[in-house]
Design a protein around this motif. Structure first.
Motif, PDB file in Angstrom:
ATOM      1  N   LYS A  48     -41.236   7.086  -5.425  1.00 27.49           N
ATOM      2  CA  LYS A  48     -40.705   7.084  -6.671  1.00 27.49           C
ATOM      3  C   LYS A  48     -39.194   6.848  -6.533  1.00 27.49           C
ATOM      4  O   LYS A  48     -38.289   6.144  -7.251  1.00 27.49           O
ATOM      5  N   ALA A  49     -38.614   7.380  -5.269  1.00 28.57           N
ATOM      6  CA  ALA A  49     -37.222   7.077  -5.020  1.00 28.57           C
ATOM      7  C   ALA A  49     -36.927   5.405  -4.811  1.00 28.57           C
ATOM      8  O   ALA A  49     -35.898   4.987  -5.191  1.00 28.57           O
TER       9      ALA A  49
ATOM     10  N   VAL B 262     -36.783  13.951  -5.857  1.00 26.15           N
ATOM     11  CA  VAL B 262     -36.456  12.394  -5.948  1.00 26.15           C
ATOM     12  C   VAL B 262     -35.262  12.041  -5.820  1.00 26.15           C
ATOM     13  O   VAL B 262     -34.613  11.224  -5.158  1.00 26.15           O
ATOM     14  N   ALA B 263     -34.263  12.901  -6.557  1.00 27.50           N
ATOM     15  CA  ALA B 263     -33.009  12.819  -6.668  1.00 27.50           C
ATOM     16  C   ALA B 263     -32.454  13.004  -5.515  1.00 27.50           C
ATOM     17  O   ALA B 263     -31.163  12.130  -5.085  1.00 27.50           O
ATOM     18  N   SER B 264     -32.626  14.148  -4.738  1.00 25.22           N
ATOM     19  CA  SER B 264     -32.154  14.488  -3.443  1.00 25.22           C
ATOM     20  C   SER B 264     -32.226  13.581  -2.593  1.00 25.22           C
ATOM     21  O   SER B 264     -31.465  13.240  -1.737  1.00 25.22           O
ATOM     22  N   LEU B 265     -33.588  12.954  -2.215  1.00 26.93           N
ATOM     23  CA  LEU B 265     -33.886  11.913  -1.469  1.00 26.93           C
ATOM     24  C   LEU B 265     -33.042  10.623  -1.752  1.00 26.93           C
ATOM     25  O   LEU B 265     -32.674  10.081  -0.769  1.00 26.93           O
ATOM     26  N   ILE B 266     -32.974  10.046  -2.994  1.00 28.67           N
ATOM     27  CA  ILE B 266     -32.134   9.005  -3.321  1.00 28.67           C
ATOM     28  C   ILE B 266     -30.813   9.163  -3.003  1.00 28.67           C
ATOM     29  O   ILE B 266     -29.825   8.334  -2.307  1.00 28.67           O
ATOM     30  N   GLU B 267     -29.948  10.282  -3.061  1.00 30.19           N
ATOM     31  CA  GLU B 267     -28.712  10.606  -2.871  1.00 30.19           C
ATOM     32  C   GLU B 267     -28.572  10.655  -1.396  1.00 30.19           C
ATOM     33  O   GLU B 267     -27.442   9.870  -1.044  1.00 30.19           O
TER      34      GLU B 267
ATOM     35  N   TYR C  45     -33.128  16.416   2.939  1.00 27.75           N
ATOM     36  CA  TYR C  45     -33.019  16.534   1.420  1.00 27.75           C
ATOM     37  C   TYR C  45     -34.128  17.583   0.995  1.00 27.75           C
ATOM     38  O   TYR C  45     -34.952  17.986   1.824  1.00 27.75           O
TER      39      TYR C  45
ATOM     40  N   ARG D  39     -28.920   6.657  -0.245  1.00 28.96           N
ATOM     41  CA  ARG D  39     -27.492   6.191  -0.929  1.00 28.96           C
ATOM     42  C   ARG D  39     -26.544   6.229   0.288  1.00 28.96           C
ATOM     43  O   ARG D  39     -25.652   5.741   0.569  1.00 28.96           O
TER      44      ARG D  39
ATOM     45  N   THR E 139     -42.980  11.115  -3.228  1.00 27.73           N
ATOM     46  CA  THR E 139     -41.662  11.225  -3.746  1.00 27.73           C
ATOM     47  C   THR E 139     -40.701  10.059  -3.329  1.00 27.73           C
ATOM     48  O   THR E 139     -39.973   9.495  -3.773  1.00 27.73           O
TER      49      THR E 139
ATOM     50  N   LEU F 246     -34.402   3.135  -6.673  1.00 22.92           N
ATOM     51  CA  LEU F 246     -33.316   2.215  -5.820  1.00 22.92           C
ATOM     52  C   LEU F 246     -33.590   0.736  -6.111  1.00 22.92           C
ATOM     53  O   LEU F 246     -32.643   0.188  -5.904  1.00 22.92           O
TER      54      LEU F 246
END
Length: 201
Positions: free
Chosen positions: A34-35, A144-149, A139, A152, A31, A39
């Motif tokens: 992927k993040a 993946v979306a939660s980790l990216i958020e 997260y 960021r 994950t 990014l």
């Protein structure tokens, strides 16, 4: 520190998210990679992810990260190099799979001692500690979306991130350092021994 920065091409102005540990079954580094790919594609922040360690999943993870400029694999590091890496880092990553049975992993305390905010997917005791003491962000595991958020947010809020790190360091010194834990342990053992001797009389 400078030698480590040069050896692994860690950018001086990057927000460095560091994972230190085994690349084993309970850790979810897929994950993370992927993040990193998302990014890198958007390149809105200067973020580097450093994965220090190795293990069974090492070859697969390296293959997954092919072409990524923002992921660094260091392999196993000695204690001096780990301490240097912590000094170069901005965030300590605790990346576990869903339903992992862990409460407070040792790496958490290493990150705290180094004054790093914690970015964690682990539920339970660590999640509560992070939330109650405001020493990092949570997260959703394998999301993946939660980790990216969360990455960021940490990149966009450097002052808040540094405050989290300061609180983590203070909490470590007040509650988890050897200087605090050892006297408590001695006190506990003495009270247990006192109870036993009373029972034996």
């Amino acid at each position: 520190v400078m030698e480590l920065r040069a050896r692994y091409n860690i950018h001086p102005d990057a927000m460095v998210v560091t994972f230190i540990g085994m690349f084993g079954a309970s850790y979810d580094l897929e994950t993370v990679i992927k993040a990193a790919r998302v990014l890198q594609a958007e390149s809105s922040f200067n973020i580097q992810i450093v994965l220090a360690g190795d293990g069974d999943n090492g070859p697969k993870l390296r293959e997954m990260s092919r072409g990524l400029q923002n992921v660094v694999f260091t392999g196993w590091l000695d204690q001096v190099s780990i301490l240097s890496l912590m000094r170069l880092s901005s965030v300590g990553l605790v990346a576990y799979r869903k339903n992992t049975l862990q409460s407070l992993p040792n790496k958490t305390f290493e990150y705290m001692a180094a004054g790093l905010p914690i970015l964690s997917s682990l539920r339970g005791e660590l999640e509560a500690l992070i939330s109650d003491e405001q020493i990092g962000l949570q997260y959703r595991a394998e999301d993946v979306a939660s980790l990216i958020e969360k990455i960021r947010w940490l990149a966009a809020n450097p002052d808040a991130r540094k405050e989290m790190g300061k609180r983590a360091r203070k909490l470590f010194e007040e509650r988890f350092s050897v200087d605090v834990i050892y006297p408590r342990l001695v006190q506990h053992l003495e009270s247990v021994a006192g109870g036993l001797s009373t029972m034996l009389l």
